[in-house]
Write a protein that holds these residues in place. Structure first.
Motif, PDB file in Angstrom:
ATOM      1  N   SER A   1       0.841  -1.188   0.000  1.00  0.00           N
ATOM      2  CA  SER A   1       0.000   0.000   0.000  1.00  0.00           C
ATOM      3  C   SER A   1       0.881   1.245   0.000  1.00  0.00           C
TER       4      SER A   1
ATOM      5  N   ARG B   1      -0.992  -0.793  -9.317  1.00  0.00           N
ATOM      6  CA  ARG B   1      -2.261  -1.296  -9.833  1.00  0.00           C
ATOM      7  C   ARG B   1      -3.434  -0.588  -9.154  1.00  0.00           C
ATOM      8  N   GLY B   2      -4.385  -0.161  -9.971  1.00  0.00           N
ATOM      9  CA  GLY B   2      -5.562   0.520  -9.437  1.00  0.00           C
ATOM     10  C   GLY B   2      -5.359   1.998  -9.217  1.00  0.00           C
ATOM     11  N   LEU B   3      -4.228   2.529  -9.629  1.00  0.00           N
ATOM     12  CA  LEU B   3      -3.952   3.956  -9.427  1.00  0.00           C
ATOM     13  C   LEU B   3      -4.671   4.793 -10.483  1.00  0.00           C
ATOM     14  N   THR B   4      -5.358   5.806 -10.049  1.00  0.00           N
ATOM     15  CA  THR B   4      -5.968   6.762 -10.969  1.00  0.00           C
ATOM     16  C   THR B   4      -5.100   8.010 -11.120  1.00  0.00           C
TER      17      THR B   4
ATOM     18  N   GLN C   1      -6.577   4.843  -2.481  1.00  0.00           N
ATOM     19  CA  GLN C   1      -7.411   4.019  -1.616  1.00  0.00           C
ATOM     20  C   GLN C   1      -7.400   2.546  -2.025  1.00  0.00           C
ATOM     21  N   ASN C   2      -7.468   2.258  -3.323  1.00  0.00           N
ATOM     22  CA  ASN C   2      -7.517   0.873  -3.793  1.00  0.00           C
ATOM     23  C   ASN C   2      -6.291   0.523  -4.629  1.00  0.00           C
ATOM     24  N   CYS C   3      -5.179   1.147  -4.316  1.00  0.00           N
ATOM     25  CA  CYS C   3      -3.959   0.955  -5.110  1.00  0.00           C
ATOM     26  C   CYS C   3      -3.069  -0.121  -4.484  1.00  0.00           C
ATOM     27  N   GLU C   4      -2.499  -0.970  -5.344  1.00  0.00           N
ATOM     28  CA  GLU C   4      -1.562  -2.005  -4.891  1.00  0.00           C
ATOM     29  C   GLU C   4      -0.239  -1.830  -5.627  1.00  0.00           C
TER      30      GLU C   4
END
Length: 518
Positions: free
Chosen positions: A410, A450-453, A466-469
């Motif tokens: 995270s 991954r999951g990064l905006t 928040q939902n980034c790996e």
């Protein structure tokens, strides 16, 4: 002082004379605590110096001299106590006639006021009394007193805080109390320069008197110059900080001009107190300010410093912002006057830090810079940010990849854990997000997010994470194993103080095994 002790061990009498001058006021105060007679205390100290000189060859380590000598002073006092006592001479009266006279005598003009103050000090416990005498009246540093008395710096700070509180309650005359406040905590004409808004807000809650200036800069990030306040230099920094950290140029420029205006008007204050910590973020600010003050005519304005790297009960001390208002109150008044040595060392570090090559800084780190006890380690940490000779990663990038390999994926947890491990850097979140962005970018990314905006912006919440790996790439694994060199493969375009590294063959590298730049 350690050099003089070593030279004295080899028989150098002139070096021992320096030791005598340095330790005499401290030894006199300790001896008086045991004998309650200044003349007898002086005799004991003279005998102790004689014994110490004759037995210096028995001292195993020069660092042990303060405690070793204190034991000799105590032994001489016990010998005198077994003899016939002479009429006692009050300590405060006797010291007035010596070179090491109490500085309070210069402030309190009336004899009656001076008598009341000394009587109140005499009513303190022995531990408090000797701490007050050595710290406030004789001017020793907390570390010197701790070494001599065989205690810790935090314990001494607590004794001084308790002593000030008791003295305020004990002094019966209002004008004496006012003078005491001026001596120990400063009058209303104070300017406190601090490292962050959290610290500034707490100080404003009645902890200190005077004005508080929060110095807002990140000299450990981006290009820095000998005189950052010059217009061209300020605009260069403003542009870089906006590009890499999102700080609006207008806000940075206006803030810089505002704080520089307050600083330039320092002569209206009786005293300026610098509040800083042990890490690189703070030490660069401190050294810049010392560089700036070294070029000013101070006039009647005193310059003082409070700089700490630990606090009792806090296992991992990251900074003053961790402390509660009550904890910060214990620090009030424990600052020390800044002299030529501190100004000289601060100026030297700043001048070396802003040069376009790191060699002068590395040479400075080999010298005695103990006047600023945290600067050495902070600037060694600065050099460790350079690309390494092993795989081209700086210490922050290296630690980030190690944390990912350890199972931390995270961004928030990475920032926390890397920050804890490398707290000597004092790295903020925007600095870290810039580094994380760099090592995740094409070409040759070391990791994937991954999951990064998007990355969090300046003064914006960190919702994009928040939902980034975060995971290592195959290339990142090869770099970690030393099979690939990131700097040579991808190239570099980074600032390290005044050093600008560019291209695929960085001129300077950090060798972690030798702790040197090559």
């Amino acid at each position: 002082m350690l050099q003089y002790i070593e030279e004295a061990r080899r028989g150098d009498r002139q070096a021992f004379e320096q030791i005598v001058r340095h330790f005499t006021p401290m030894a006199n105060a300790v001896a008086y605590e045991k004998l309650h007679d200044y003349q007898l205390a002086e005799d004991a100290v003279q005998e102790a110096f004689t014994e110490a000189f004759l037995n210096l060859n028995k001292l195993r380590a020069v660092e042990a001299f303060p405690g070793w000598f204190k034991a000799i002073v105590a032994r001489q006092c016990y010998r005198i106590l077994r003899r016939k006592q002479h009429p006692a001479l009050p300590y405060d009266e006797a010291v007035e006639s010596t070179e090491a006279s109490f500085s309070v005598a210069d402030i309190i003009e009336k004899k009656e006021a001076r008598r009341l103050l000394h009587e109140s000090i005499a009513a303190l416990t022995s531990n408090m009394r000797i701490a007050v005498q050595l710290y406030y009246f004789q001017g020793y540093s907390l570390q010197e007193i701790a070494d001599f008395l065989g205690t810790s710096v935090p314990v001494l700070k607590k004794r001084l805080f308790d002593a000030r509180r008791k003295l305020k309650g004990a002094l019966p005359v209002a004008d004496v109390l006012s003078v005491f406040n001026h001596l120990y905590e400063g009058g209303k004409g104070l300017l406190h320069i601090v490292n962050g808004d959290v610290v500034g807000d707490k100080l404003r809650q009645g902890i200190v008197k005077g004005d508080v200036l929060v110095w807002r800069e990140v000299y450990s990030h981006g290009p820095v110059f000998l005189e950052p306040a010059e217009q061209d230099n300020r605009f260069i920094r403003a542009e870089y900080l906006e590009q890499t950290m999102g700080i609006p140029q207008t806000e940075f420029i206006q803030g810089s001009e505002s704080q520089e205006k307050i600083l330039a008007d320092f002569h209206k204050y009786e005293e300026v107190v610098l509040w800083f910590e042990h890490d690189l973020f703070d030490q660069t600010m401190l050294c810049y300010l010392l560089h700036w003050f070294s070029k000013q005519k101070q006039g009647s304005t005193k310059l003082s410093l409070l700089c700490i790297g630990e606090y009792p009960g806090i296992e991992l001390f990251r900074g003053l912002g961790q402390l509660s208002v009550e904890q910060m109150e214990t620090l009030s008044g424990t600052w020390k006057l800044i002299g030529e040595k501190e100004l000289e060392v601060g100026r030297a570090f700043w001048e070396a830090f802003v040069l376009p090559d790191p060699e002068s800084l590395q040479q400075l780190l080999a010298k005695d810079t103990s006047a600023l006890p945290f600067a050495h380690d902070a600037f060694v940490a600065h050099l460790s940010r350079f690309p390494s000779t092993y795989n081209g990663l700086g210490i922050v990038e290296q630690m980030t990849l190690e944390m990912i390999l350890a199972g931390i994926n995270s961004p928030y947890e990475l920032f926390k854990n890397v920050g804890d491990k490398l707290h000597i850097l004092g790295m903020g979140d925007l600095q870290y997000w810039h580094i994380l962005r760099q090592i995740a970018q094409d070409p040759y990314p070391l990791l994937q997010m991954r999951g990064l905006t998007e990355f969090p912006g300046y003064n914006e919440p960190g919702m994009p994470f928040q939902n980034c790996e975060v995971v290592l790439t195959a290339f990142g694994e090869n770099v970690m194993s030393g099979k690939e060199d990131w700097a040579e493969k991808k190239g570099i375009d980074e600032w390290y103080g005044g050093v600008h590294l560019q291209g695929v063959t960085p001129r300077w590298r950090w060798n972690s095994s030798s702790q040197t730049i090559q």
